[in-house]
Design a protein around this motif. Structure first.
Motif, short mmCIF file in Angstrom:
data_model
loop_
_atom_site.label_atom_id
_atom_site.label_comp_id
_atom_site.label_asym_id
_atom_site.label_seq_id
_atom_site.Cartn_x
_atom_site.Cartn_y
_atom_site.Cartn_z
N PRO A 150 0.84 -1.19 0.00
CA PRO A 150 0.00 0.00 0.00
C PRO A 150 0.88 1.24 0.00
O PRO A 150 2.07 1.17 0.34
CB PRO A 150 -0.78 -0.13 1.31
CG PRO A 150 0.10 -0.95 2.19
CD PRO A 150 0.81 -1.91 1.28
N LYS A 151 0.32 2.37 -0.36
CA LYS A 151 1.12 3.58 -0.53
C LYS A 151 1.91 3.97 0.73
O LYS A 151 3.04 4.44 0.63
CB LYS A 151 0.22 4.74 -0.95
CG LYS A 151 -0.26 4.63 -2.39
CD LYS A 151 -1.10 5.83 -2.79
CE LYS A 151 -1.56 5.70 -4.24
NZ LYS A 151 -2.39 6.84 -4.66
N LYS A 152 1.33 3.75 1.91
CA LYS A 152 2.01 4.16 3.12
C LYS A 152 3.26 3.34 3.42
O LYS A 152 4.11 3.75 4.23
CB LYS A 152 1.06 4.11 4.31
CG LYS A 152 0.46 2.74 4.60
CD LYS A 152 -0.59 2.83 5.69
CE LYS A 152 -1.31 1.50 5.91
NZ LYS A 152 -2.38 1.62 6.91
N GLU A 153 3.43 2.18 2.78
CA GLU A 153 4.62 1.35 2.99
C GLU A 153 5.57 1.37 1.80
O GLU A 153 6.68 0.84 1.91
CB GLU A 153 4.22 -0.11 3.25
CG GLU A 153 3.59 -0.36 4.60
CD GLU A 153 3.33 -1.82 4.87
OE1 GLU A 153 3.10 -2.18 6.03
OE2 GLU A 153 3.36 -2.63 3.90
N ARG A 154 5.17 1.98 0.71
CA ARG A 154 6.00 1.89 -0.51
C ARG A 154 7.35 2.56 -0.35
O ARG A 154 8.37 2.07 -0.86
CB ARG A 154 5.25 2.49 -1.70
CG ARG A 154 4.15 1.61 -2.23
CD ARG A 154 3.48 2.25 -3.41
NE ARG A 154 2.18 1.64 -3.65
CZ ARG A 154 1.23 2.18 -4.41
NH1 ARG A 154 1.45 3.34 -5.00
NH2 ARG A 154 0.09 1.56 -4.58
N SER A 155 7.37 3.71 0.31
CA SER A 155 8.64 4.41 0.46
C SER A 155 9.62 3.58 1.27
O SER A 155 10.81 3.49 0.93
CB SER A 155 8.41 5.77 1.13
OG SER A 155 9.61 6.51 1.16
N LEU A 156 9.14 2.94 2.33
CA LEU A 156 10.00 2.07 3.13
C LEU A 156 10.46 0.87 2.32
O LEU A 156 11.65 0.52 2.32
CB LEU A 156 9.26 1.61 4.39
CG LEU A 156 10.00 0.58 5.26
CD1 LEU A 156 11.33 1.15 5.74
CD2 LEU A 156 9.13 0.17 6.44
N ALA A 157 9.54 0.23 1.61
CA ALA A 157 9.89 -0.93 0.78
C ALA A 157 10.89 -0.54 -0.30
O ALA A 157 11.86 -1.26 -0.57
CB ALA A 157 8.64 -1.54 0.15
N THR A 158 10.66 0.63 -0.91
CA THR A 158 11.59 1.11 -1.94
C THR A 158 12.96 1.38 -1.33
O THR A 158 14.00 1.04 -1.92
CB THR A 158 11.05 2.39 -2.60
OG1 THR A 158 9.77 2.11 -3.17
CG2 THR A 158 11.99 2.89 -3.69
N GLY A 159 12.98 1.98 -0.14
CA GLY A 159 14.25 2.23 0.52
C GLY A 159 15.00 0.95 0.83
O GLY A 159 16.23 0.89 0.68
N ILE A 160 14.27 -0.08 1.23
CA ILE A 160 14.91 -1.36 1.56
C ILE A 160 15.50 -2.01 0.31
O ILE A 160 16.67 -2.41 0.30
CB ILE A 160 13.92 -2.30 2.26
CG1 ILE A 160 13.58 -1.78 3.66
CG2 ILE A 160 14.48 -3.72 2.34
CD1 ILE A 160 12.48 -2.54 4.35
N PHE A 161 14.70 -2.13 -0.76
CA PHE A 161 15.27 -2.79 -1.94
C PHE A 161 16.34 -1.92 -2.59
O PHE A 161 17.32 -2.43 -3.13
CB PHE A 161 14.18 -3.22 -2.93
CG PHE A 161 13.73 -2.21 -3.94
CD1 PHE A 161 14.58 -1.75 -4.94
CD2 PHE A 161 12.42 -1.73 -3.93
CE1 PHE A 161 14.15 -0.84 -5.90
CE2 PHE A 161 11.99 -0.82 -4.87
CZ PHE A 161 12.86 -0.37 -5.86
#
Length: 455
Positions: A150-161
């Motif tokens: 979901p949008k609220k987690e995308r930035s974190l997921a993008t930062g991790i990968f």
């Protein structure tokens, strides 16, 4: 709905994206670490090396425009698989650069063009294949992130990968020089290039679209789709992606904002990635094995930016800002951090550790910036257009990388001829330090307020 109750398979997908990005950066960094050895063996100038590096960036840039479209068309699973197959082959054939260059030289000589040295021809061809394949990594990874988060987690997921790029950059100086010193430079390309095929097996086993993923619980699927406005339309279409014209996408200021941001800042990371080994050799006389620890420390620092950059906008989002507005506020703060790179040369007389640490801070800020600028696309565009918009921006970033690489090579040869190559690095560091603030101002001017694009 509490996150802890819905399952965590989406983070398995994030881990796959992380490892793919790690392999991606391992493969692209091998050449820069071998530059001291190769330039001595083949008598390259800085401009020769810049031409080889720029070939990768140019093909990467052009391919990014089509990579997003192809990923949108093939789907994430098939598109990512073909991308890593192609770039792994491209990485491996660097070991065959000389015989490849000889054959290309013969063909060019047949038509009356035989002025480019064999070694440069062979490496340029290998870099072109590598760039063609690697162009698919970020469009596919961003699309997978949009599908699984979901949008609220995308930035974190993008930062991790995206932190996989740092891990790749850390592992490369720790492994490549040792492999080259013990088994020859050809082995470095062969061994590092083969790693991609191991990742491919896990990808084919583990990845499916969320609505077809048997390992995903119903609760987690509902959570993933909880704030995606275009989910119903895409599901009703059976997952088929409607074609969105590039010209239509270029009609939106949001596309141009992302594109300009990538153009201005991608080249900074390219410069650090491709020229820092040369910088440590040129200014401090450090050999291939001497640079292992400093570069590993520098790129270890960038891990904080990759992951921390994902948390940064969450502070503003929790205060009620839209995801885009929160991200832009975070990016403004991040844009000031690379200014510390201006001190790299003035303080570099004390120790090589001063520029290593200062550039590490600037590179960390780049990774925080990168995690957020990628996510602005999924904030504003529907999933069917994400790959294409990322591709357009990636092309612009690649062109920016070509320009900064060519400029660096010309400046370094010029000032080396004058006997003070450090002046060339001072100029390049100044460009790198100020690029982010310029990019942010233009992006904010183009898109002053958040607005969702409906296609």
């Amino acid at each position: 709905m509490e996150i802890k109750k819905v399952g965590n398979y989406r983070w398995t997908i994030c881990a796959l994206l992380f490892f793919a990005t790690t392999v991606n950066y391992l493969d692209r960094q091998v050449l820069s670490l071998l530059k001291p050895t190769l330039e001595e063996q083949f008598h390259w100038t800085n401009s020769d090396y810049a031409d080889i590096a720029a070939m990768f960036q140019f093909i990467y840039a052009i391919s990014m425009l089509f990579a997003g479209r192809i990923i949108d068309k093939l789907g994430t699973k098939k598109g990512y698989a073909w991308a890593i197959i192609l770039w792994s082959v491209g990485a491996i054939i660097h070991a065959l650069a000389i015989p490849i260059g000889e054959k290309l030289s013969f063909l060019l000589g047949w038509i009356g063009i035989a002025t480019v040295p064999v070694s440069i021809l062979g490496f340029m061809f290998s870099r072109a294949i590598l760039g063609l394949g690697e162009s698919g990594n970020f469009p596919a990874a961003i699309k997978a992130t949009a599908e699984y988060f979901p949008k609220k987690e995308r930035s974190l997921a993008t930062g991790i990968f995206n932190s996989g790029s740092n891990v790749g950059a850390i592992l490369a100086p720790l492994s490549v020089p040792w492999i080259a010193a013990n088994w020859g430079w050809e082995s470095a390309f062969l061994i590092i290039g083969a790693i991609g095929f191991i990742w491919l097996a896990f990808w084919l086993i583990c990845y499916e679209r969320p609505d077809q993923q048997k390992r995903l619980s119903k609760e987690e699927l509902a959570y993933i789709n909880s704030d995606q406005e275009d989910h119903k339309a895409e599901t009703a279409a059976g997952g088929d992606v409607a074609k969105v014209s590039w010209f239509k996408l270029l009609g939106y200021r949001q596309t141009w904002a992302f594109t300009f941001g990538k153009f201005m800042t991608d080249g900074v990371w390219w410069f650090f990635l491709f020229w820092l080994p040369a910088y440590l050799k040129d200014q401090y006389g450090m050999g291939m094995l001497d640079i292992q620890i400093p570069l590993a420390v520098l790129y270890s620092m960038t891990m904080f930016g990759s992951i921390g950059g994902g948390y940064f906008p969450a502070y503003f989002i929790k205060k009620g800002y839209t995801p885009y507005d929160g991200r832009m506020r975070a990016m403004l703060l991040i844009a000031f951090i690379p200014l510390v790179v201006l001190l790299a040369q003035p303080l570099g007389h004390a120790s090589y550790w001063m520029p290593v640490l200062l550039i590490g801070i600037g590179a960390s800020a780049h990774q925080a910036w990168s995690a957020n600028i990628f996510t602005t696309v999924s904030d504003m565009f529907p999933k069917k257009a994400i790959g294409s918009v990322i591709g357009i921006g990636g092309m612009a970033g690649g062109i920016g990388g070509v320009l900064i690489t060519k400029l660096g090579g010309a400046l370094f040869d010029y000032y080396k001829g004058l006997g003070h190559i450090e002046t060339g690095y001072t100029i390049m560091f100044a460009i790198c330090a100020t690029a982010y603030l310029i990019a942010w101002v233009v992006m904010k001017t183009l898109v002053p307020k958040y607005k969702v694009i409906e296609l």
